[in-house]
Enzyme design. Structure first.
Site, mmCIF file in Angstrom:
data_model
loop_
_atom_site.group_PDB
_atom_site.id
_atom_site.type_symbol
_atom_site.label_atom_id
_atom_site.label_comp_id
_atom_site.label_asym_id
_atom_site.label_seq_id
_atom_site.Cartn_x
_atom_site.Cartn_y
_atom_site.Cartn_z
ATOM 1 N N PHE A 154 10.110 2.246 -6.506
ATOM 2 C CA PHE A 154 9.338 3.414 -5.677
ATOM 3 C C PHE A 154 8.528 4.258 -6.317
ATOM 4 C CE2 PHE A 154 13.368 3.784 -2.175
ATOM 5 C CZ PHE A 154 13.006 2.415 -1.886
ATOM 6 N N ASN B 87 6.974 4.006 5.794
ATOM 7 C CA ASN B 87 8.250 3.770 5.097
ATOM 8 C C ASN B 87 9.073 4.738 4.283
ATOM 9 O OD1 ASN B 87 10.052 2.322 3.137
ATOM 10 N ND2 ASN B 87 9.847 0.549 4.487
ATOM 11 N N LYS C 289 15.233 -0.669 8.033
ATOM 12 C CA LYS C 289 15.110 -1.942 7.382
ATOM 13 C C LYS C 289 16.338 -2.061 6.427
ATOM 14 C CE LYS C 289 11.640 -4.145 4.190
ATOM 15 N NZ LYS C 289 10.196 -4.054 3.603
ATOM 16 N N MET D 113 9.832 -2.391 -9.054
ATOM 17 C CA MET D 113 9.016 -1.551 -9.174
ATOM 18 C C MET D 113 9.820 -0.096 -9.204
ATOM 19 S SD MET D 113 6.416 -3.138 -9.017
ATOM 20 C CE MET D 113 4.970 -2.189 -8.928
ATOM 21 N N ASN E 84 10.803 -8.451 -8.341
ATOM 22 C CA ASN E 84 10.180 -6.820 -8.577
ATOM 23 C C ASN E 84 11.065 -6.065 -8.722
ATOM 24 O OD1 ASN E 84 10.029 -4.547 -6.410
ATOM 25 N ND2 ASN E 84 10.161 -6.238 -5.307
ATOM 26 N N ASN F 47 16.049 -1.509 -6.039
ATOM 27 C CA ASN F 47 15.675 -1.184 -7.215
ATOM 28 C C ASN F 47 15.903 0.514 -7.585
ATOM 29 O OD1 ASN F 47 14.649 -3.568 -7.945
ATOM 30 N ND2 ASN F 47 13.020 -3.440 -6.488
ATOM 31 N N THR F 48 16.403 1.041 -6.602
ATOM 32 C CA THR F 48 16.637 2.573 -6.953
ATOM 33 C C THR F 48 18.327 2.490 -6.551
ATOM 34 O OG1 THR F 48 14.711 3.274 -5.713
ATOM 35 C CG2 THR F 48 16.930 4.744 -5.675
ATOM 36 N N SER G 173 16.383 -1.116 -0.548
ATOM 37 C CA SER G 173 15.664 -1.747 -1.796
ATOM 38 C C SER G 173 16.792 -1.707 -2.844
ATOM 39 C CB SER G 173 14.340 -0.693 -2.383
ATOM 40 O OG SER G 173 13.407 -1.020 -1.194
ATOM 41 N N THR H 180 7.180 2.406 0.057
ATOM 42 C CA THR H 180 7.973 3.697 0.515
ATOM 43 C C THR H 180 7.582 4.567 -0.075
ATOM 44 O OG1 THR H 180 9.785 2.097 0.764
ATOM 45 C CG2 THR H 180 10.337 4.156 0.154
ATOM 46 N N ASP I 19 0.820 -1.289 -0.049
ATOM 47 C CA ASP I 19 -0.102 0.204 -0.157
ATOM 48 C C ASP I 19 0.833 1.226 0.187
ATOM 49 O OD1 ASP I 19 -2.105 1.698 0.011
ATOM 50 O OD2 ASP I 19 -2.812 1.241 2.129
ATOM 51 N N ASN J 289 14.540 -7.010 3.839
ATOM 52 C CA ASN J 289 14.083 -6.714 2.250
ATOM 53 C C ASN J 289 14.134 -7.776 1.422
ATOM 54 O OD1 ASN J 289 13.001 -4.947 0.221
ATOM 55 N ND2 ASN J 289 13.659 -3.196 1.204
ATOM 56 N N ASN K 73 14.054 3.117 4.949
ATOM 57 C CA ASN K 73 14.305 2.365 3.957
ATOM 58 C C ASN K 73 15.782 2.465 2.939
ATOM 59 O OD1 ASN K 73 14.475 0.054 1.956
ATOM 60 N ND2 ASN K 73 12.517 0.713 0.900
HETATM 61 C C1 LIG Z 1 6.414 -5.829 -5.321
HETATM 62 C C2 LIG Z 1 6.934 -5.574 -4.271
HETATM 63 C C3 LIG Z 1 7.228 -4.250 -3.861
HETATM 64 C C4 LIG Z 1 7.932 -3.781 -2.605
HETATM 65 N N1 LIG Z 1 8.302 -2.490 -2.303
HETATM 66 C C5 LIG Z 1 8.716 -2.042 -1.254
HETATM 67 C C6 LIG Z 1 8.836 -0.903 -0.850
HETATM 68 O O1 LIG Z 1 8.572 0.158 -1.448
HETATM 69 N N2 LIG Z 1 9.679 -0.674 0.325
HETATM 70 C C7 LIG Z 1 10.305 -1.562 1.120
HETATM 71 O O2 LIG Z 1 10.735 -1.328 2.043
HETATM 72 N N3 LIG Z 1 9.945 -2.958 0.800
HETATM 73 C C8 LIG Z 1 9.478 -3.290 -0.301
HETATM 74 N N4 LIG Z 1 9.127 -4.496 -0.518
HETATM 75 C C9 LIG Z 1 9.616 -5.581 0.175
HETATM 76 C C10 LIG Z 1 8.565 -6.158 1.138
HETATM 77 O O3 LIG Z 1 8.132 -5.185 2.031
HETATM 78 C C11 LIG Z 1 9.290 -7.289 1.871
HETATM 79 O O4 LIG Z 1 10.442 -6.887 2.744
HETATM 80 C C12 LIG Z 1 10.022 -8.163 0.923
HETATM 81 O O5 LIG Z 1 9.219 -8.651 0.006
HETATM 82 C C13 LIG Z 1 10.178 -9.624 1.883
HETATM 83 O O6 LIG Z 1 8.896 -10.406 2.267
HETATM 84 P P1 LIG Z 1 8.224 -11.417 1.514
HETATM 85 O O7 LIG Z 1 8.973 -12.477 1.416
HETATM 86 O O8 LIG Z 1 7.172 -11.809 2.553
HETATM 87 O O9 LIG Z 1 7.608 -10.709 0.313
HETATM 88 C C14 LIG Z 1 8.289 -4.859 -1.666
HETATM 89 C C15 LIG Z 1 8.154 -6.028 -2.223
HETATM 90 C C16 LIG Z 1 7.329 -6.644 -3.342
HETATM 91 C C17 LIG Z 1 7.384 -7.957 -3.791
#
Ligand SMILES: Cc1cc2nc3c(=O)[nH]c(=O)nc-3n(C[C@H](O)[C@H](O)[C@H](O)COP(=O)(O)O)c2cc1C
Length: 329
Positions: free
Chosen positions: A98, A130, A204, A96, A94, A168-169, A166, A69, A48, A233, A163
């Protein structure tokens, strides 16, 4: 989520969902970093991102939801496709990047949520913020982005997560290095301690840190008086996957989540718990699908758990299933 949104808009919709999906049991209540959680199962950041679904998520019984985030300015994120399922591995990849509507929009939604939530619905659900940096912000100036998000969201969230993990940045994870991180956290803590009621600040981290880097994180957590750690993460590793290598290669770069990170995330939780002597609460994230997975993380030292990929594969009953298991074990 769109279907849930429609159901919630009906007069008795939320109540019906809540009755179906949430578990209330005093034995599930948990206190961590000064906050009272009605149950220890939360939704990880990135689901979300813009605080759009808090009502719907409250109906599903989440004890807490981490929005974001969030970055100071809105940004589109990476080009699509940027999210892939690996069903054989019960995983996701993923990149994505941010994608979010910016901190002002998140703030507005949070204010609306705080004004409309009721004691029965959402009254007890904890909301974390976050925060991250925009892609265009150079790492040397990253601390300013964290400060902007922190100040903007201060009155609307219960706790913060910084955070820096991630994948992806570009360059973001370099901020996990001790000096950069100290600068970001010390600045936030400085502002925080000047507030009448400071908020818990958590960090995180990635599952890909070496033991030396984890040791630095432990030291820094005490140095900057962190309230907690979120571990972990997504990973950049691609080892031990069942999905065909060619298929994985074709998906390209990104963070891997779900079952393949379960073991490493537990290992990191356990390392942090032991090396902080249990003095810094840990939110476990990484490959939690079932009650047994959640209990494993709690036994490794986690105070709270978060689901994300598990939510995708297990569906809306995941919180209820985990809570029922925890209540009976
Ligand atoms: C599609 C996707 C987007 C995510 N975006 C963020 C993010 O914006 N910020 C963040 O701190 N973690 C992000 N995460 C990481 C998750 O919060 C989580 O820490 C990570 O996926 C490991 O948990 P899981 O195995 O239960 O998915 C994202 C994960 C997924 C799959």
């Amino acid at each position: 989520m769109n279907s849930l949104h429609k159901i919630c808009a009906l007069p008795a919709g939320c109540k019906i969902l809540q009755r179906q999906f949430s578990v209330t049991d005093p034995c599930l209540e948990k206190e961590a970093f000064g906050l009272k959680f009605s149950n220890p199962v939360g939704l990880g950041a990135g689901f979300d991102k813009n605080a759009s679904y808090l009502k719907e998520l409250a109906c599903l019984g989440f004890g807490f939801v981490e929005i974001g985030t969030v970055t100071p300015k809105a940004q589109d994120g990476n080009d699509k496709p940027r999210l892939f399922r690996l069903p054989k591995d019960k995983a996701l990849i993923n990149r994505m990047g941010f994608n979010n509507l910016g901190v002002a929009k998140a703030k507005q939604r949070l204010i609306e949520w705080n004004n409309t939530k009721t004691a029965e619905l959402g009254g007890k659900m904890i909301v974390g913020g976050n925060i991250g940096k925009n892609k265009v912000t150079p790492n040397e100036e990253a601390w300013k982005d964290y400060e902007i998000c922190f100040r903007e969201l201060f009155d609307t969230v219960d706790y913060f997560v910084v955070n820096v993990s991630s994948p992806n940045t570009p360059g973001l994870r370099e901020l996990q290095e001790k000096d950069s991180l100290t600068k970001i956290l010390a600045n936030l803590q400085n502002i925080n301690q000047g507030m009448a009621r400071p908020k818990p600040i958590l960090l995180k981290i990635a599952p890909d840190l070496t033991e030396d880097q984890l040791a630095d994180i432990v030291a820094l957590s005490f140095d900057t008086s962190l309230s907690g750690l979120v571990a972990t993460n997504t990973t950049i590793s691609r080892t031990n996957l069942i999905t065909e290598t060619a298929h994985i290669t074709a998906m390209g770069a990104g963070g891997l989540s779900g079952k393949p990170v379960t073991a490493r995330a537990t290992e990191v939780v356990n390392y942090l718990f032991k090396n902080t002597e249990g003095r810094i609460p840990i939110i476990a994230s990484g490959g939690i699908f079932t009650g047994a997975d959640a209990l494993e993380k709690i036994n490794a030292g986690a105070s709270l758990v978060q689901v994300w990929t598990g939510f995708i594969y297990e569906g809306p009953s995941i919180v209820k299933n985990i809570c029922s298991y925890l209540a009976s074990h």
